[in-house]
Design a protein around this motif. Structure first.
Motif, PDB file in Angstrom:
ATOM      1  N   MET A 190      27.207  80.545  83.638  1.00  0.00           N
ATOM      2  CA  MET A 190      27.184  81.977  83.971  1.00  0.00           C
ATOM      3  C   MET A 190      26.684  82.227  85.403  1.00  0.00           C
ATOM      4  SD  MET A 190      28.281  83.959  81.650  1.00  0.00           S
ATOM      5  CE  MET A 190      28.519  84.263  79.918  1.00  0.00           C
ATOM      6  N   ASN A 191      25.652  81.480  85.804  1.00  0.00           N
ATOM      7  CA  ASN A 191      25.077  81.659  87.147  1.00  0.00           C
ATOM      8  C   ASN A 191      24.718  83.116  87.385  1.00  0.00           C
ATOM      9  OD1 ASN A 191      24.458  81.706  89.834  1.00  0.00           O
ATOM     10  ND2 ASN A 191      26.395  80.908  90.559  1.00  0.00           N
ATOM     11  N   ALA A 192      23.965  83.706  86.445  1.00  0.00           N
ATOM     12  CA  ALA A 192      23.705  85.141  86.531  1.00  0.00           C
ATOM     13  C   ALA A 192      22.268  85.526  86.180  1.00  0.00           C
ATOM     14  CB  ALA A 192      24.664  85.883  85.596  1.00  0.00           C
ATOM     15  N   THR A 193      21.581  84.722  85.373  1.00  0.00           N
ATOM     16  CA  THR A 193      20.305  85.178  84.806  1.00  0.00           C
ATOM     17  C   THR A 193      19.252  85.437  85.895  1.00  0.00           C
ATOM     18  OG1 THR A 193      20.848  83.841  82.888  1.00  0.00           O
ATOM     19  CG2 THR A 193      18.594  84.657  83.018  1.00  0.00           C
ATOM     20  N   GLY A 194      19.127  84.512  86.843  1.00  0.00           N
ATOM     21  CA  GLY A 194      18.126  84.691  87.909  1.00  0.00           C
ATOM     22  C   GLY A 194      18.407  85.947  88.723  1.00  0.00           C
ATOM     23  N   LEU A 219      14.091  79.479  88.066  1.00  0.00           N
ATOM     24  CA  LEU A 219      15.143  79.242  87.071  1.00  0.00           C
ATOM     25  C   LEU A 219      16.119  78.207  87.620  1.00  0.00           C
ATOM     26  CD1 LEU A 219      14.899  82.626  87.536  1.00  0.00           C
ATOM     27  CD2 LEU A 219      16.030  82.567  85.331  1.00  0.00           C
ATOM     28  N   GLY A 220      16.990  77.711  86.739  1.00  0.00           N
ATOM     29  CA  GLY A 220      18.098  76.907  87.210  1.00  0.00           C
ATOM     30  C   GLY A 220      19.147  77.835  87.814  1.00  0.00           C
ATOM     31  N   LYS A 221      19.988  77.286  88.712  1.00  0.00           N
ATOM     32  CA  LYS A 221      21.018  78.169  89.291  1.00  0.00           C
ATOM     33  C   LYS A 221      22.070  78.533  88.245  1.00  0.00           C
ATOM     34  CE  LYS A 221      24.396  74.974  91.266  1.00  0.00           C
ATOM     35  NZ  LYS A 221      25.171  74.615  92.439  1.00  0.00           N
ATOM     36  N   GLN A 222      22.295  77.622  87.286  1.00  0.00           N
ATOM     37  CA  GLN A 222      23.227  77.959  86.215  1.00  0.00           C
ATOM     38  C   GLN A 222      22.979  77.037  85.025  1.00  0.00           C
ATOM     39  OE1 GLN A 222      26.496  76.897  88.817  1.00  0.00           O
ATOM     40  NE2 GLN A 222      27.525  75.954  87.111  1.00  0.00           N
ATOM     41  N   ALA A 223      23.332  77.551  83.848  1.00  0.00           N
ATOM     42  CA  ALA A 223      23.245  76.727  82.656  1.00  0.00           C
ATOM     43  C   ALA A 223      24.580  76.016  82.521  1.00  0.00           C
ATOM     44  CB  ALA A 223      22.964  77.606  81.441  1.00  0.00           C
ATOM     45  N   ILE A 224      24.549  74.697  82.266  1.00  0.00           N
ATOM     46  CA  ILE A 224      25.804  73.932  82.320  1.00  0.00           C
ATOM     47  C   ILE A 224      26.678  74.148  81.093  1.00  0.00           C
ATOM     48  CG2 ILE A 224      24.926  72.137  83.880  1.00  0.00           C
ATOM     49  CD1 ILE A 224      24.874  70.300  81.308  1.00  0.00           C
ATOM     50  N   MET A 278      17.477  69.695  77.815  1.00  0.00           N
ATOM     51  CA  MET A 278      17.155  70.785  78.724  1.00  0.00           C
ATOM     52  C   MET A 278      18.248  70.859  79.786  1.00  0.00           C
ATOM     53  SD  MET A 278      13.936  71.315  81.321  1.00  0.00           S
ATOM     54  CE  MET A 278      12.684  70.781  80.211  1.00  0.00           C
ATOM     55  N   ASN A 279      18.659  72.075  80.134  1.00  0.00           N
ATOM     56  CA  ASN A 279      19.645  72.256  81.198  1.00  0.00           C
ATOM     57  C   ASN A 279      19.181  71.502  82.456  1.00  0.00           C
ATOM     58  OD1 ASN A 279      21.860  73.526  82.541  1.00  0.00           O
ATOM     59  ND2 ASN A 279      20.407  74.975  83.427  1.00  0.00           N
ATOM     60  N   PRO A 280      20.022  70.644  83.048  1.00  0.00           N
ATOM     61  CA  PRO A 280      19.567  69.815  84.188  1.00  0.00           C
ATOM     62  C   PRO A 280      18.952  70.625  85.341  1.00  0.00           C
ATOM     63  CG  PRO A 280      21.757  69.148  83.484  1.00  0.00           C
ATOM     64  CD  PRO A 280      21.405  70.353  82.667  1.00  0.00           C
ATOM     65  N   PHE A 281      19.479  71.802  85.639  1.00  0.00           N
ATOM     66  CA  PHE A 281      18.902  72.594  86.732  1.00  0.00           C
ATOM     67  C   PHE A 281      17.501  73.099  86.367  1.00  0.00           C
ATOM     68  CE2 PHE A 281      23.476  72.932  87.626  1.00  0.00           C
ATOM     69  CZ  PHE A 281      23.475  72.470  88.927  1.00  0.00           C
ATOM     70  N   ASP A 282      17.239  73.231  85.055  1.00  0.00           N
ATOM     71  CA  ASP A 282      15.905  73.674  84.621  1.00  0.00           C
ATOM     72  C   ASP A 282      14.907  72.522  84.736  1.00  0.00           C
ATOM     73  OD1 ASP A 282      17.482  75.794  84.082  1.00  0.00           O
ATOM     74  OD2 ASP A 282      17.259  75.735  81.917  1.00  0.00           O
ATOM     75  N   GLU A 283      15.395  71.293  84.561  1.00  0.00           N
ATOM     76  CA  GLU A 283      14.508  70.134  84.786  1.00  0.00           C
ATOM     77  C   GLU A 283      14.056  70.144  86.248  1.00  0.00           C
ATOM     78  OE1 GLU A 283      16.493  66.516  83.745  1.00  0.00           O
ATOM     79  OE2 GLU A 283      16.207  66.848  81.607  1.00  0.00           O
ATOM     80  N   VAL A 314       8.695  79.300  84.133  1.00  0.00           N
ATOM     81  CA  VAL A 314       9.906  78.479  84.271  1.00  0.00           C
ATOM     82  C   VAL A 314      10.737  78.590  82.993  1.00  0.00           C
ATOM     83  CG1 VAL A 314      10.835  76.196  84.813  1.00  0.00           C
ATOM     84  CG2 VAL A 314       8.623  76.856  85.729  1.00  0.00           C
ATOM     85  N   PRO A 315      11.854  79.319  83.055  1.00  0.00           N
ATOM     86  CA  PRO A 315      12.736  79.419  81.884  1.00  0.00           C
ATOM     87  C   PRO A 315      13.573  78.145  81.726  1.00  0.00           C
ATOM     88  CG  PRO A 315      12.943  81.322  83.345  1.00  0.00           C
ATOM     89  CD  PRO A 315      12.243  80.243  84.115  1.00  0.00           C
ATOM     90  N   VAL A 316      13.594  77.601  80.509  1.00  0.00           N
ATOM     91  CA  VAL A 316      14.360  76.369  80.264  1.00  0.00           C
ATOM     92  C   VAL A 316      15.316  76.597  79.097  1.00  0.00           C
ATOM     93  CG1 VAL A 316      12.601  74.841  81.227  1.00  0.00           C
ATOM     94  CG2 VAL A 316      12.535  75.343  78.800  1.00  0.00           C
ATOM     95  N   SER A 344      11.580  79.401  76.621  1.00  0.00           N
ATOM     96  CA  SER A 344      12.971  79.210  76.224  1.00  0.00           C
ATOM     97  C   SER A 344      13.351  80.272  75.212  1.00  0.00           C
ATOM     98  CB  SER A 344      13.169  77.816  75.614  1.00  0.00           C
ATOM     99  OG  SER A 344      14.548  77.565  75.481  1.00  0.00           O
ATOM    100  N   ALA A 345      14.549  80.807  75.340  1.00  0.00           N
ATOM    101  CA  ALA A 345      15.064  81.763  74.354  1.00  0.00           C
ATOM    102  C   ALA A 345      16.187  81.060  73.609  1.00  0.00           C
ATOM    103  CB  ALA A 345      15.570  83.017  75.055  1.00  0.00           C
ATOM    104  N   GLY A 346      16.071  81.002  72.301  1.00  0.00           N
ATOM    105  CA  GLY A 346      17.086  80.306  71.519  1.00  0.00           C
ATOM    106  C   GLY A 346      16.570  79.990  70.129  1.00  0.00           C
TER     107      GLY A 346
END
Ligand code: AMP
Length: 249
Positions: free
Chosen positions: A124-128, A115-120, A35-40, A5-7, A62-64
């Motif tokens: 981007m809505n692209a990583t997955g 993954l989350g559908k997008q980071a808020i 944490m990005n809400p979609f990742d929660e 699970v990427p967060v 997590s990458a960061g």
């Protein structure tokens, strides 16, 4: 079933985002990060799959920057088993994150990545989707329901015209939509337990990934201030304004 699970660490959704004075991005100094809400939602779904006896291990990644450990700890407190921090200061584009996740998949061999559908932060809505393409795995994006059936997954997706149902063979990628579940709050005992759970730290170079950005941000601007509204006296006046001023009918 092992789950990855990427967060992502992002500006908290309650914070009013401010653009940096030089227009190069969004202010993150002295700003509450979460944490990005979609990742929660993704962590919650993973924990539910574990509680049902379907998942055996949940790895949060997590990458960061080093402080992104906080978001991994949150995932551990919610029920993930261990964490991986891919430490990198600076911009990480979806393709770089997808390559990092691909390298982690090669090491950890998960059956499912949620993954989350997008980071808020940058929407981007692209990583997955990029990860699914790099892996050649089936993907169920914008999932609002996930059911495990005989070694495969039935996914309900929220699409424009309604709901779409997909059966995915594992290994697979899922991205979460808002209605998938309501994430739990970590209890104090679980927050304490999470402190003892292991977090491994690696760098993108250790994974053979060059995270250098390929896109250049030209400028970040605030949206224009909203104009004050006007009261109209009658339906005729409203129709006249919609037709002649707003030109929308
Ligand atoms: P995006 O494509 O940037 O909108 O992000 C979609 C999803 O990819 C997020 O909800 C996370 O699950 C994952 N993701 C994106 N960036 C990162 C990151 N730096 N670290 C961990 N997960 C990430």
């Amino acid at each position: 079933m092992r789950l990855l699970v990427p967060v992502k660490r992002v500006v908290d959704y309650n914070v009013k985002v401010r653009v940096k004075a030089d227009g190069t991005g969004v202010e993150t100094v002295n700003v509450k990060m979460s944490m990005n809400p979609f990742d929660e939602i993704a962590v919650e779904e993973a924990v539910r799959l574990k509680e049902k006896g379907i998942a055996t291990e949940i790895i949060a990644v997590s990458a960061g920057p080093a402080v992104a450990q906080e978001q991994i700890r949150t995932a551990l407190a919610m029920g993930a088993d261990r964490g991986i921090l891919v430490e990198h200061d600076g911009m990480l584009e979806p393709l770089a994150v997808a390559k990092i996740l691909k390298a982690i998949i090669a090491k950890e061999a998960p059956d499912l990545v949620i993954l989350g559908k997008q980071a808020i932060d940058d929407d981007m809505n692209a990583t997955g989707q990029m990860l699914a393409a790099l892996m050649g795995w089936p993907q169920g994006t914008f999932a609002s329901k996930v059911e495990a059936v005989d070694g495969s997954l039935n996914i309900t997706r929220e699409v424009d015209g309604g709901l779409q149902k997909l059966a995915l063979k594992l290994p697979a990628i899922i991205t979460t939509d808002l209605r998938l579940n309501e994430p739990r709050y970590a209890s104090l005992p679980n927050i304490m337990k999470a402190r003892k759970k292991p977090i491994e730290t690696v760098k993108p170079a250790d994974l053979g990934v060059d995270p250098a950005p390929r896109l250049t941000v030209l400028k970040v601007e605030e949206p224009p201030n909203r104009q004050a509204g006007k009261k109209v006296g009658s339906v005729q006046e409203l129709v006249e304004k919609l037709r002649n001023e707003a030109k929308v009918i």
